[in-house]
Design a protein around this motif. Structure first.
Motif, PDB file in Angstrom:
ATOM      1  N   MET A   1       0.850  -1.170   0.000  1.00 29.53           N
ATOM      2  CA  MET A   1       0.000   0.000   0.000  1.00 29.53           C
ATOM      3  C   MET A   1       0.896   1.232   0.000  1.00 29.53           C
ATOM      4  SD  MET A   1      -3.248   0.850   2.502  1.00 29.53           S
ATOM      5  CE  MET A   1      -3.553  -0.879   2.692  1.00 29.53           C
ATOM      6  N   TYR A   2       0.498   2.237  -0.775  1.00 24.09           N
ATOM      7  CA  TYR A   2       1.330   3.416  -0.956  1.00 24.09           C
ATOM      8  C   TYR A   2       0.521   4.696  -0.764  1.00 24.09           C
ATOM      9  CZ  TYR A   2       4.009  -0.137  -3.418  1.00 24.09           C
ATOM     10  OH  TYR A   2       4.673  -1.277  -3.733  1.00 24.09           O
ATOM     11  N   PHE A   3       1.122   5.682  -0.096  1.00 27.63           N
ATOM     12  CA  PHE A   3       0.529   7.007  -0.076  1.00 27.63           C
ATOM     13  C   PHE A   3       0.745   7.621  -1.450  1.00 27.63           C
ATOM     14  CE2 PHE A   3       1.015   6.642   4.530  1.00 27.63           C
ATOM     15  CZ  PHE A   3      -0.203   7.147   4.946  1.00 27.63           C
ATOM     16  N   VAL A   4      -0.256   8.315  -1.959  1.00 28.77           N
ATOM     17  CA  VAL A   4      -0.181   8.965  -3.256  1.00 28.77           C
ATOM     18  C   VAL A   4      -0.140  10.469  -3.023  1.00 28.77           C
ATOM     19  CG1 VAL A   4      -1.334   9.271  -5.478  1.00 28.77           C
ATOM     20  CG2 VAL A   4      -1.458   7.065  -4.303  1.00 28.77           C
ATOM     21  N   ASP A   5       0.721  11.138  -3.764  1.00 28.71           N
ATOM     22  CA  ASP A   5       0.894  12.584  -3.567  1.00 28.71           C
ATOM     23  C   ASP A   5      -0.213  13.385  -4.258  1.00 28.71           C
ATOM     24  OD1 ASP A   5       1.705  12.097  -6.164  1.00 28.71           O
ATOM     25  OD2 ASP A   5       3.433  13.442  -6.063  1.00 28.71           O
ATOM     26  N   ARG A   6      -1.439  13.050  -3.932  1.00 29.11           N
ATOM     27  CA  ARG A   6      -2.617  13.727  -4.462  1.00 29.11           C
ATOM     28  C   ARG A   6      -3.671  13.782  -3.367  1.00 29.11           C
ATOM     29  NH1 ARG A   6       0.522  14.177  -8.046  1.00 29.11           N
ATOM     30  NH2 ARG A   6       0.294  13.742 -10.250  1.00 29.11           N
ATOM     31  N   SER A   7      -4.651  14.633  -3.581  1.00 33.20           N
ATOM     32  CA  SER A   7      -5.878  14.651  -2.808  1.00 33.20           C
ATOM     33  C   SER A   7      -6.973  14.204  -3.757  1.00 33.20           C
ATOM     34  CB  SER A   7      -6.158  16.063  -2.306  1.00 33.20           C
ATOM     35  OG  SER A   7      -5.099  16.516  -1.507  1.00 33.20           O
ATOM     36  N   VAL A   8      -8.161  14.002  -3.232  1.00 36.44           N
ATOM     37  CA  VAL A   8      -9.278  13.603  -4.092  1.00 36.44           C
ATOM     38  C   VAL A   8     -10.501  14.458  -3.792  1.00 36.44           C
ATOM     39  CG1 VAL A   8      -8.491  11.223  -4.346  1.00 36.44           C
ATOM     40  CG2 VAL A   8     -10.134  11.778  -2.552  1.00 36.44           C
ATOM     41  N   ALA A   9     -11.370  14.549  -4.793  1.00 33.37           N
ATOM     42  CA  ALA A   9     -12.660  15.195  -4.621  1.00 33.37           C
ATOM     43  C   ALA A   9     -13.723  14.295  -5.241  1.00 33.37           C
ATOM     44  CB  ALA A   9     -12.677  16.565  -5.281  1.00 33.37           C
ATOM     45  N   VAL A  10     -14.830  14.169  -4.551  1.00 32.89           N
ATOM     46  CA  VAL A  10     -15.979  13.411  -5.038  1.00 32.89           C
ATOM     47  C   VAL A  10     -17.035  14.424  -5.467  1.00 32.89           C
ATOM     48  CG1 VAL A  10     -17.702  11.656  -4.483  1.00 32.89           C
ATOM     49  CG2 VAL A  10     -15.449  11.579  -3.368  1.00 32.89           C
ATOM     50  N   ILE A  11     -17.446  14.329  -6.728  1.00 36.90           N
ATOM     51  CA  ILE A  11     -18.427  15.246  -7.296  1.00 36.90           C
ATOM     52  C   ILE A  11     -19.799  14.585  -7.199  1.00 36.90           C
ATOM     53  CG2 ILE A  11     -19.036  16.647  -9.308  1.00 36.90           C
ATOM     54  CD1 ILE A  11     -16.146  17.128  -8.185  1.00 36.90           C
ATOM     55  N   LYS A  12     -20.677  15.144  -6.360  1.00 37.43           N
ATOM     56  CA  LYS A  12     -21.978  14.528  -6.092  1.00 37.43           C
ATOM     57  C   LYS A  12     -23.112  15.413  -6.606  1.00 37.43           C
ATOM     58  CE  LYS A  12     -20.818  11.706  -2.171  1.00 37.43           C
ATOM     59  NZ  LYS A  12     -21.346  11.179  -0.922  1.00 37.43           N
ATOM     60  N   PRO A  13     -23.900  14.894  -7.555  1.00 36.69           N
ATOM     61  CA  PRO A  13     -25.033  15.668  -8.067  1.00 36.69           C
ATOM     62  C   PRO A  13     -26.037  16.006  -6.965  1.00 36.69           C
ATOM     63  CG  PRO A  13     -24.581  13.779  -9.468  1.00 36.69           C
ATOM     64  CD  PRO A  13     -23.759  13.608  -8.225  1.00 36.69           C
ATOM     65  N   LYS A  14     -26.656  17.175  -7.129  1.00 33.42           N
ATOM     66  CA  LYS A  14     -27.700  17.623  -6.212  1.00 33.42           C
ATOM     67  C   LYS A  14     -29.038  17.671  -6.957  1.00 33.42           C
ATOM     68  CE  LYS A  14     -26.324  21.366  -3.861  1.00 33.42           C
ATOM     69  NZ  LYS A  14     -25.536  22.536  -3.394  1.00 33.42           N
ATOM     70  N   ALA A  15     -30.064  18.129  -6.278  1.00 26.39           N
ATOM     71  CA  ALA A  15     -31.427  18.125  -6.823  1.00 26.39           C
ATOM     72  C   ALA A  15     -31.566  18.804  -8.189  1.00 26.39           C
ATOM     73  CB  ALA A  15     -32.390  18.741  -5.807  1.00 26.39           C
ATOM     74  N   PRO A  16     -30.913  19.956  -8.451  1.00 24.14           N
ATOM     75  CA  PRO A  16     -31.071  20.559  -9.787  1.00 24.14           C
ATOM     76  C   PRO A  16     -30.567  19.659 -10.921  1.00 24.14           C
ATOM     77  CG  PRO A  16     -30.252  22.191  -8.242  1.00 24.14           C
ATOM     78  CD  PRO A  16     -30.192  20.854  -7.538  1.00 24.14           C
ATOM     79  N   PHE A  17     -29.503  18.899 -10.673  1.00 21.55           N
ATOM     80  CA  PHE A  17     -29.007  17.967 -11.691  1.00 21.55           C
ATOM     81  C   PHE A  17     -30.051  16.885 -11.959  1.00 21.55           C
ATOM     82  CE2 PHE A  17     -26.620  14.461 -13.469  1.00 21.55           C
ATOM     83  CZ  PHE A  17     -25.721  15.075 -14.312  1.00 21.55           C
ATOM     84  N   LEU A  18     -30.613  16.344 -10.893  1.00 23.83           N
ATOM     85  CA  LEU A  18     -31.647  15.326 -11.031  1.00 23.83           C
ATOM     86  C   LEU A  18     -32.860  15.878 -11.769  1.00 23.83           C
ATOM     87  CD1 LEU A  18     -32.796  12.516 -10.394  1.00 23.83           C
ATOM     88  CD2 LEU A  18     -33.588  13.465  -8.206  1.00 23.83           C
ATOM     89  N   ALA A  19     -33.274  17.084 -11.427  1.00 26.38           N
ATOM     90  CA  ALA A  19     -34.426  17.701 -12.097  1.00 26.38           C
ATOM     91  C   ALA A  19     -34.152  17.855 -13.589  1.00 26.38           C
ATOM     92  CB  ALA A  19     -34.741  19.052 -11.460  1.00 26.38           C
ATOM     93  N   TRP A  20     -32.934  18.277 -13.954  1.00 24.56           N
ATOM     94  CA  TRP A  20     -32.570  18.395 -15.369  1.00 24.56           C
ATOM     95  C   TRP A  20     -32.658  17.030 -16.057  1.00 24.56           C
ATOM     96  CZ3 TRP A  20     -27.939  16.136 -17.305  1.00 24.56           C
ATOM     97  CH2 TRP A  20     -27.774  16.302 -18.675  1.00 24.56           C
ATOM     98  N   LEU A  21     -32.078  16.012 -15.437  1.00 23.37           N
ATOM     99  CA  LEU A  21     -32.106  14.670 -16.031  1.00 23.37           C
ATOM    100  C   LEU A  21     -33.529  14.210 -16.300  1.00 23.37           C
ATOM    101  CD1 LEU A  21     -29.536  12.348 -14.210  1.00 23.37           C
ATOM    102  CD2 LEU A  21     -29.598  12.968 -16.621  1.00 23.37           C
ATOM    103  N   ASN A  22     -34.389  14.390 -15.316  1.00 22.24           N
ATOM    104  CA  ASN A  22     -35.767  13.922 -15.455  1.00 22.24           C
ATOM    105  C   ASN A  22     -36.589  14.774 -16.408  1.00 22.24           C
ATOM    106  OD1 ASN A  22     -35.512  11.655 -13.782  1.00 22.24           O
ATOM    107  ND2 ASN A  22     -35.851  12.877 -11.949  1.00 22.24           N
ATOM    108  N   ALA A  23     -36.109  15.983 -16.725  1.00 22.99           N
ATOM    109  CA  ALA A  23     -36.855  16.877 -17.617  1.00 22.99           C
ATOM    110  C   ALA A  23     -36.376  16.839 -19.065  1.00 22.99           C
ATOM    111  CB  ALA A  23     -36.759  18.315 -17.097  1.00 22.99           C
ATOM    112  N   VAL A  24     -35.292  16.112 -19.350  1.00 23.10           N
ATOM    113  CA  VAL A  24     -34.791  16.042 -20.728  1.00 23.10           C
ATOM    114  C   VAL A  24     -35.883  15.445 -21.621  1.00 23.10           C
ATOM    115  CG1 VAL A  24     -33.107  14.914 -22.244  1.00 23.10           C
ATOM    116  CG2 VAL A  24     -32.363  15.917 -20.084  1.00 23.10           C
ATOM    117  N   PRO A  25     -36.195  16.112 -22.744  1.00 21.10           N
ATOM    118  CA  PRO A  25     -37.239  15.605 -23.649  1.00 21.10           C
ATOM    119  C   PRO A  25     -36.916  14.187 -24.142  1.00 21.10           C
ATOM    120  CG  PRO A  25     -36.529  17.806 -24.297  1.00 21.10           C
ATOM    121  CD  PRO A  25     -35.592  17.344 -23.223  1.00 21.10           C
ATOM    122  N   ASP A  26     -37.954  13.398 -24.307  1.00 19.89           N
ATOM    123  CA  ASP A  26     -37.828  12.018 -24.795  1.00 19.89           C
ATOM    124  C   ASP A  26     -36.903  11.183 -23.921  1.00 19.89           C
ATOM    125  OD1 ASP A  26     -39.534  12.596 -26.952  1.00 19.89           O
ATOM    126  OD2 ASP A  26     -37.844  13.384 -28.109  1.00 19.89           O
TER     127      ASP A  26
END
Length: 120
Positions: A1-26
């Motif tokens: 196991m190795y330490f990596v010289d980076r940090s991480v970020a998790v990108i988590k969708p919120k309600a507006p993203f979900l609303a857009w997905l559900n509103a896409v035509p067809d």
């Protein structure tokens, strides 16, 4: 196991993203829940940072590319994307979890390839 010289970020969708997905035509997808949408999220590597604010500043600098990646992972047709893809909209549409420690548990080289997202 190795330490990596980076940090991480998790990108988590919120309600507006979900609303857009559900509103896409067809839209032929089953209606998603926010919990389902947030269960498997994009994780990005960041430079190491001393303060979480540094990581947020880094994300602010690349928000447009991240926004495009998230949208294109569902619909490649940019005509279906929301018109407002400003920094403010990004933070309204996504939560970002920043983590300072990354461990590599695989004893093999990391393979990578560029992400191809057109920029305006």
């Amino acid at each position: 196991m190795y330490f990596v010289d980076r940090s991480v970020a998790v990108i988590k969708p919120k309600a507006p993203f979900l609303a857009w997905l559900n509103a896409v035509p067809d839209n032929d997808m089953i209606e998603l829940s926010l919990d389902a949408l947030r269960a498997d999220c994009t994780v990005i590597l960041l430079p190491e940072f001393d303060e979480p604010e540094e990581a947020i500043s880094h994300i602010d600098e690349m928000y447009d590319k991240l926004f495009r990646i998230e949208l294109s992972s569902w619909y490649e047709d940019e005509a279906l994307w929301p018109q407002d893809r400003s920094l403010k909209a990004f933070w309204e549409w996504f939560d970002v979890e920043v983590h300072s420690t990354l461990l590599d548990t695989v004893d093999a080289d990391i393979m990578n390839s560029p992400v191809d997202v057109d920029e305006d």
